[in-house]
Design a protein around this motif. Structure first.
Motif, PDB file in Angstrom:
ATOM      1  N   ALA A   1       0.779  -0.863   0.087  1.00  0.00           N
ATOM      2  CA  ALA A   1      -0.191  -0.552   0.183  1.00  0.00           C
ATOM      3  C   ALA A   1       0.641   1.150  -0.252  1.00  0.00           C
ATOM      4  O   ALA A   1       0.266   2.088  -0.404  1.00  0.00           O
ATOM      5  CB  ALA A   1      -0.702   0.166   1.178  1.00  0.00           C
TER       6      ALA A   1
ATOM      7  N   ILE B   1      -0.994   4.747  -1.486  1.00  0.00           N
ATOM      8  CA  ILE B   1      -2.424   4.766  -1.596  1.00  0.00           C
ATOM      9  C   ILE B   1      -2.872   4.701   0.023  1.00  0.00           C
ATOM     10  O   ILE B   1      -4.187   4.755   0.580  1.00  0.00           O
ATOM     11  CB  ILE B   1      -3.437   2.936  -2.006  1.00  0.00           C
ATOM     12  CG1 ILE B   1      -4.794   3.489  -2.247  1.00  0.00           C
ATOM     13  CG2 ILE B   1      -2.940   2.036  -1.391  1.00  0.00           C
ATOM     14  CD1 ILE B   1      -4.894   4.037  -3.918  1.00  0.00           C
ATOM     15  N   CYS B   2      -1.762   4.845   0.815  1.00  0.00           N
ATOM     16  CA  CYS B   2      -2.540   4.980   2.322  1.00  0.00           C
ATOM     17  C   CYS B   2      -1.905   5.783   3.379  1.00  0.00           C
ATOM     18  O   CYS B   2      -1.267   6.959   1.985  1.00  0.00           O
ATOM     19  CB  CYS B   2      -1.161   3.288   2.913  1.00  0.00           C
ATOM     20  SG  CYS B   2       0.200   3.428   2.962  1.00  0.00           S
TER      21      CYS B   2
ATOM     22  N   THR C   1      -1.979  10.951   1.068  1.00  0.00           N
ATOM     23  CA  THR C   1      -0.815  10.119   1.175  1.00  0.00           C
ATOM     24  C   THR C   1       0.360  10.629   0.345  1.00  0.00           C
ATOM     25  O   THR C   1       0.355  11.149  -0.361  1.00  0.00           O
ATOM     26  CB  THR C   1      -2.042   9.303  -0.364  1.00  0.00           C
ATOM     27  OG1 THR C   1      -1.772  10.578  -0.986  1.00  0.00           O
ATOM     28  CG2 THR C   1      -2.767   8.501   0.461  1.00  0.00           C
TER      29      THR C   1
ATOM     30  N   LYS D   1      -2.953   4.136  -8.993  1.00  0.00           N
ATOM     31  CA  LYS D   1      -3.521   5.059  -8.189  1.00  0.00           C
ATOM     32  C   LYS D   1      -4.719   5.530  -8.980  1.00  0.00           C
ATOM     33  O   LYS D   1      -5.440   4.906  -8.211  1.00  0.00           O
ATOM     34  CB  LYS D   1      -2.972   6.060  -7.714  1.00  0.00           C
ATOM     35  CG  LYS D   1      -4.186   6.890  -6.356  1.00  0.00           C
ATOM     36  CD  LYS D   1      -3.277   7.921  -5.828  1.00  0.00           C
ATOM     37  CE  LYS D   1      -2.003   8.327  -5.431  1.00  0.00           C
ATOM     38  NZ  LYS D   1      -1.369   8.742  -4.417  1.00  0.00           N
TER      39      LYS D   1
ATOM     40  N   HIS E   1      -7.791   1.245  -0.931  1.00  0.00           N
ATOM     41  CA  HIS E   1      -6.862   0.647  -0.205  1.00  0.00           C
ATOM     42  C   HIS E   1      -7.086  -0.070   0.196  1.00  0.00           C
ATOM     43  O   HIS E   1      -6.473  -1.794   0.447  1.00  0.00           O
ATOM     44  CB  HIS E   1      -6.570   1.833   1.472  1.00  0.00           C
ATOM     45  CG  HIS E   1      -5.692   1.020   1.636  1.00  0.00           C
ATOM     46  ND1 HIS E   1      -5.222   1.879   3.027  1.00  0.00           N
ATOM     47  CD2 HIS E   1      -4.219   0.592   1.755  1.00  0.00           C
ATOM     48  CE1 HIS E   1      -4.267   1.799   3.455  1.00  0.00           C
ATOM     49  NE2 HIS E   1      -4.175   0.322   2.606  1.00  0.00           N
TER      50      HIS E   1
END
Length: 411
Positions: free
Chosen positions: A289, A294-295, A310, A318, A358
């Protein structure tokens, strides 16, 4: 004499490469060899000479800075004989004011043999071939969308308001109408006969939308744009067929990914081409991730969290996840739909889509790693978990007041 910091040596012999479009500057160092820097061109024969020189020195590892696409031909020639580590340029910056090609390659070599470099993810050759096609397909889709917008712009310029009546002007009815208009047909009854039943019910607004004037230049532009659009759509179909052939070895993984809401054959192939099928390259799902960007990120100083936006991550994966998250948020009675609905009110659509993407990437990690289909938790899962937490919270508050109760089954 100034004090110098020495790092413990982890790799016996290695080299650092500063790669440019026309030249490669290489520094070798390690046990039993003299530190030496040489320059080579990026032509194939020169790179082969570089490979032979490194083999004669028993070099085992090499570090290459990821400079645009210029590292790829170097990597393709050297990957069979050495363990090549591709590193992010942002992670290996040298001391400001002391930047030369020779110093950069020497710095890379020093970091390499000290074990201080973090390798970037490079998938196998067949996955890289799929990745080239999926990224090219994305550009073709963008070009097709641009042509559709240009086509609509010409119609609006000629004061034809077809998009107010027909949802898809490139559908059957829209195509027949536009062909007739380009051919000079102005009889409304004849134009109306070309439409299907639902559009015929909008007779009055259709009549008004067709009261434009097409000049010769408009007709030329419409034909040129449409021809280019059809050529682009033909290329997309050809790329899809090639992707279907290249992805056959991964049919099992693709079928398992398609069990997740929001994923079809194309999106599953695009996702697989970016993350590969070897999940051991990522120690945990959190590493995947973070690599994808995406985190939530970390930006903390003096005990204060400044931002959790992010990070940059992979610029291709993404958008794929966001599109799939949007599709999954419209699947009825699914956990992902409920997750989206629970976040949209307080976080907004964009952040909610990132959060759902995510979740989907996390699920894809375990699906590919364990070779299992997607197990949907259901639309009611979040509500039931919230209910259990509320009940337990009230029980704890009663205990603080000295009141003890027992509930046999909390559901």
């Amino acid at each position: 004499m100034k004090a110098q910091v020495n790092f413990p040596q982890v790799i016996e012999r290695g080299c650092g490469m500063d790669v440019h479009r026309d030249t490669v500057v290489v520094t070798v160092m390690g046990v039993g060899i003299t530190v030496e820097t040489r320059s080579f061109t990026t032509y194939t024969n020169s790179l082969r000479s570089l490979r032979d020189w490194l083999i004669s020195l028993n070099i085992t590892h090499m570090a290459i800075e990821s400079t645009g696409i210029y590292w790829k031909p170097v990597y393709n020639i050297l990957e069979q004989d050495f363990e090549v580590i591709l590193v992010n340029a942002r992670h290996v910056k040298n001391v400001p004011g002391h930047k030369t090609d020779k110093k950069d390659s020497r710095w890379l070599a020093k970091l390499l043999i000290s074990g201080l470099l973090k390798a970037s993810f490079i998938p196998p050759k067949d996955i890289r071939d799929m990745r080239d096609l999926t990224r090219y397909r994305k550009k073709l889709v963008q070009n097709a969308a641009a042509d559709r917008n240009r086509f609509e712009k010409i119609l609006q310029d000629a004061n034809f308001k077809l998009s107010n009546v027909i949802s898809d002007i490139f559908g059957k009815s829209g195509t027949l109408l536009i062909n007739a208009l380009i051919d000079g047909v102005d009889d409304f009854n004849l134009l109306l006969s070309l439409c299907h039943g639902r559009i015929k019910k909008k007779r009055e607004i259709l009549y008004e939308s067709l009261q434009g004037v097409l000049t010769d230049n408009h007709k030329y532009m419409l034909n040129a744009i449409r021809t280019n659009l059809y050529n682009t759509l033909s290329k997309i179909e050809s790329v899809d067929n090639q992707l279907l052939q290249l992805s056959k070895p991964y049919d099992i993984e693709l079928e398992l990914l398609k069990t997740m809401p929001g994923l079809n054959q194309i999106s599953a192939t695009m996702l697989l081409s970016e993350i590969g099928v070897d999940m051991s390259r990522f120690p945990t799902v959190n590493h995947l991730a973070s690599w994808a960007g995406i985190c939530p990120g970390n930006n903390e100083s003096a005990g204060k969290s400044r931002s959790s936006r992010t990070n940059q991550g992979n610029q291709y994966i993404k958008p794929i996840l966001v599109e799939c998250a949007w599709a999954a948020s419209h699947v009825k009675n699914s956990y992902l739909k409920k997750k989206y609905e629970s976040l949209i009110g307080r976080r907004g659509k964009k952040r909610a889509l990132i959060a759902v993407g995510h979740k989907m990437l996390n699920a894809a990690y375990y699906i590919i790693r364990d070779k299992v289909p997607y197990q949907d938790l259901g639309y009611e899962y979040l509500d039931s978990r919230k209910k259990q937490k509320q009940i337990q919270s009230y029980i704890d508050k009663l205990k603080d007041l000295g009141i003890y109760i027992e509930i046999p089954n909390i559901q």
